[in-house]
Design a protein around this motif. Sequence first.
Motif, PDB file in Angstrom:
ATOM      1  N   ARG A  14      42.747  56.279  37.898  1.00 35.11           N
ATOM      2  CA  ARG A  14      42.506  54.911  37.431  1.00 35.11           C
ATOM      3  C   ARG A  14      43.778  54.100  37.616  1.00 35.11           C
ATOM      4  N   MET A  15      43.621  52.955  38.259  1.00 36.84           N
ATOM      5  CA  MET A  15      44.749  52.066  38.489  1.00 36.84           C
ATOM      6  C   MET A  15      45.033  51.274  37.212  1.00 36.84           C
ATOM      7  N   PRO A  16      46.289  50.942  36.959  1.00 41.12           N
ATOM      8  CA  PRO A  16      46.655  50.261  35.717  1.00 41.12           C
ATOM      9  C   PRO A  16      46.478  48.740  35.782  1.00 41.12           C
ATOM     10  N   PHE A  17      45.335  48.303  36.313  1.00 42.05           N
ATOM     11  CA  PHE A  17      45.058  46.879  36.440  1.00 42.05           C
ATOM     12  C   PHE A  17      43.665  46.596  35.884  1.00 42.05           C
ATOM     13  N   PRO A  18      43.467  45.426  35.283  1.00 44.75           N
ATOM     14  CA  PRO A  18      42.140  45.074  34.759  1.00 44.75           C
ATOM     15  C   PRO A  18      41.131  44.853  35.893  1.00 44.75           C
ATOM     16  N   ASP A  19      39.874  44.964  35.572  1.00 42.63           N
ATOM     17  CA  ASP A  19      38.785  44.689  36.523  1.00 42.63           C
ATOM     18  C   ASP A  19      38.967  43.301  37.134  1.00 42.63           C
ATOM     19  N   GLY A  20      38.792  43.204  38.449  1.00 37.01           N
ATOM     20  CA  GLY A  20      38.796  41.920  39.130  1.00 37.01           C
ATOM     21  C   GLY A  20      40.094  41.151  39.097  1.00 37.01           C
ATOM     22  N   SER A  21      41.211  41.826  38.911  1.00 37.08           N
ATOM     23  CA  SER A  21      42.482  41.118  38.728  1.00 37.08           C
ATOM     24  C   SER A  21      43.360  41.042  39.977  1.00 37.08           C
ATOM     25  N   VAL A  22      42.995  41.732  41.028  1.00 34.38           N
ATOM     26  CA  VAL A  22      43.853  41.816  42.216  1.00 34.38           C
ATOM     27  C   VAL A  22      43.231  41.000  43.349  1.00 34.38           C
TER      28      VAL A  22
END
Length: 165
Positions: A14-22
């Motif tokens: 799991r990447m440490p970024f919120p859904d739809g944030s990149v």
Amino acid sequence: MSGSECDIDLAAGRMPFPDGSVTAVVMQHVVEHLELHGQLIPFLRELRRICAEDAVLWISCPDLAKICAAYTADRGQALKDDRCQRWPDYSLGGAPVQQFINDLFQARGRHRNLFDLELLTWALGQAGFPVAERVEEADLLAAHPEFPPRHDDEQSLYVRVCKSR
């Protein structure tokens, strides 16, 4: 890469970024180091989760089709010569030029897969990315001029991937 702006363990799941944030992902010569079913496709699915709807992925990797064509054409001599122009200290240690093809396939045990456009597009489709198009390194550099050029179009596949159509 240690010391980078953001160090991430790609195998963590799991990447440490919120859904739809990149909004953009650039991966240069990464995907070939991941096993297709157990690592790459789950990783691509995780990228899809964190990507915004208008996100663009830029992926480069050794191009299986170019490498096979180069072997057929001259046993890889032109590709080896290209590598030596970019990395003057590169050496086959006296082995015949065909060893360069092995270096591309194996990368001293670090490569798990090589991709052509069809196989990479399939893997991206399995992860939910409907659009992948072949581009050149110049296209990536035009979109992201902060990246240093690799000058490796002779042996690399570059694709631009959109999250949605």
